[in-house]
Write an enzyme that holds these catalytic residues in place. Structure first.
Site, PDB file in Angstrom:
ATOM      1  N   SER A   1       0.810  -1.211   0.000  1.00 28.00           N
ATOM      2  CA  SER A   1       0.000   0.000   0.000  1.00 28.00           C
ATOM      3  C   SER A   1       0.850   1.271   0.000  1.00 28.00           C
ATOM      4  O   SER A   1       1.587   1.532  -0.935  1.00 28.00           O
ATOM      5  CB  SER A   1      -0.946  -0.045   1.205  1.00 28.00           C
TER       6      SER A   1
ATOM      7  N   ASP B   1      -1.144   1.325  -4.022  1.00 28.85           N
ATOM      8  CA  ASP B   1      -2.035   0.311  -4.599  1.00 28.85           C
ATOM      9  C   ASP B   1      -3.397   0.897  -4.954  1.00 28.85           C
ATOM     10  O   ASP B   1      -4.320   0.167  -5.311  1.00 28.85           O
ATOM     11  CB  ASP B   1      -2.186  -0.895  -3.683  1.00 28.85           C
TER      12      ASP B   1
END
Length: 448
Positions: free
Chosen positions: A103, A244
């Site tokens: 992420s 992401d």
């Protein structure tokens, strides 16, 4: 059942160390394959996506080996946003979806997130069962039942087409100049393409990934880059995604940044006015600003709070029948459109608000006045437990007594990094600063 591998968002850590090794990924793949195989005669499938980290290649191969060893057929999507994996898992009738990403973390980290056949992230209970399989003896498939692997070349295109359907039918964004910062991450192709196809003049930023520059001085955790580009190009809006693309920050035409709380407030108000906000409430975490709670109350709407982590937000949304939720950090979950946070789709909904109201971004990003809030992080080493130190507990107790009735304190361990997060809210900014700094100093001393 106690979990040691899984945190608040899958398994995450520094690549090639701890639990984030190729060996562990292979065992995780085999364990997940065994968990999701319903019988021994039918072929099963799993889709795997990844962001742009260099270590993604290693984990993709290791997971594929583990999954095929237990009879799962693997469909490789390549670099795609996390929400694309949730969508394609369901669309392609897969038993399991996996996203390889850390992420917003730096390039040296990576992570593995699991989605069930419904496209939603796995429950704590399911993750605990997979973890138990990892620790035990995993039953492998017979030689004739080993799975196959296949690369899916049009996975990204399928997601792009679906993302456009979440924008109002026949709507166009002609005349709007939009900066989109893709953080050199998973949306570096999808986000600019969607915006261009909807008619925007697109200024792409962070679209040159090299495996090592994901989230580096760009993206939703470093909004200066997007803000500077918006001002320099005279853009109408900035959309700043993370590595992401499951979270977003919005930047107005002046360079001012709106976090997830302000975005959710806008959507909640508009959806309530349109009669499409289900459950009469918004779901957010304990980190969301007190100002958001007051704003929702002023509209006659509720605010449901959960533990930190978009998966807990989604669980509460599904249990209560709500269709809007998210986190201050920029996860915006709209279950009418997606099974997890989707930064691009949230950006499209903000653009729809601009197009439909004729208002500038600066008129939409400030829905409520925030209560002064301060958040500081303290890093600690593996094996340490600074919050258990007697002095830290004493300082927290004194601080909570002092701020009682004037604000609140929230102290927690990050579920994705070795950090203690110290957050407080208070109308008295001097007391706020003093409270946070006192606690941080005590935690730092305990952490050495």
């Amino acid at each position: 059942m106690t979990r040691k591998l899984f945190g608040t968002d899958g398994v995450r850590g520094e690549a090639n160390s701890g639990n984030m090794t190729a060996e562990m990924a292979l065992r995780l793949g085999a364990a997940a394959g065994r968990y999701f195989r319903r019988d021994h005669s039918t072929r099963h499938r799993v889709v795997i996506g990844k962001d742009t980290r260099l270590s993604g290649y290693m984990f993709e191969n290791a997971l594929t080996a583990g999954l095929t060893s237990t009879g799962m057929n693997v469909l490789l999507l390549g670099p795609v946003p996390t929400p694309a994996v949730g969508y394609l898992t369901r669309s392609m009738r897969a038993d399991l979806g996996i996203m390889i990403s850390a992420s917003h973390n730096p390039a040296k980290d990576n992570g593995i997130k699991f989605f069930g056949p419904d496209g939603f992230k796995l429950s704590d209970e399911a993750e605990a069962e997979i973890e138990a399989l990892v620790a035990g003896e995993i039953q492998l498939a017979q030689p004739m039942n080993i799975g196959r692997a296949k690369r899916i070349d049009d996975g990204l295109g399928r997601y792009v087409e679906y993302a456009k359907t979440t924008f109002p039918a026949r709507g166009r964004l002609s005349g709007l100049k939009v900066v989109v910062d893709c953080a050199n991450g998973a949306a570096y192709k999808a986000a600019p393409e969607v915006l261009w196809e909807l008619g925007c003049e697109v200024i792409p930023v962070g679209v040159a990934p090299n495996g090592l520059n994901i989230n580096e001085k760009c993206g939703s955790t470093y909004t200066q880059t997007c803000a500077e580009a918006v001002v320099a190009h005279g853009a109408d809006l900035g959309i700043s995604l993370d590595g992401d693309a499951d979270r977003v920050m919005i930047v107005d035409e002046t360079g001012r940044v709106a976090d997830g709380d302000q975005i959710m407030a806008l959507f909640a108000r508009r959806w309530a006015e349109a009669g499409t906000l289900r459950g009469g409430a918004l779901v957010a975490t304990v980190m969301s600003n007190l100002g958001l709670e007051r704003f929702m109350d002023s509209l006659g709407l509720g605010l449901e709070r959960t533990a930190v982590g978009d998966r807990y937000v989604v669980e509460r949304m599904r249990a209560g029948g709500f269709n809007l939720g998210g986190e201050q950090s920029g996860h915006i979950v709209m279950t009418d459109f997606a099974t997890t946070g989707d930064g691009l789709m949230a950006g499209l909904q903000f653009l729809a608000a601009m197009a439909e109201t004729g208002q500038r971004a600066s008129e939409l990003v400030r829905q409520f006045e925030t209560v002064p809030q301060m958040l500081k992080n303290v890093r600690y080493q593996a094996g340490q437990a600074p919050l258990d130190a007697e002095n830290v507990r004493k300082v927290i107790e004194v601080s909570e007594a002092e701020i009682a009735g004037k604000g609140r304190i929230l102290i927690r361990k990050s579920g994705t990094e070795p950090l203690i997060r110290v957050m407080a809210e208070c109308e008295d900014e001097a007391l706020l600063t003093r409270t946070v700094e006192r606690i941080v100093e005590a935690v730092e001393a305990a952490a050495g």
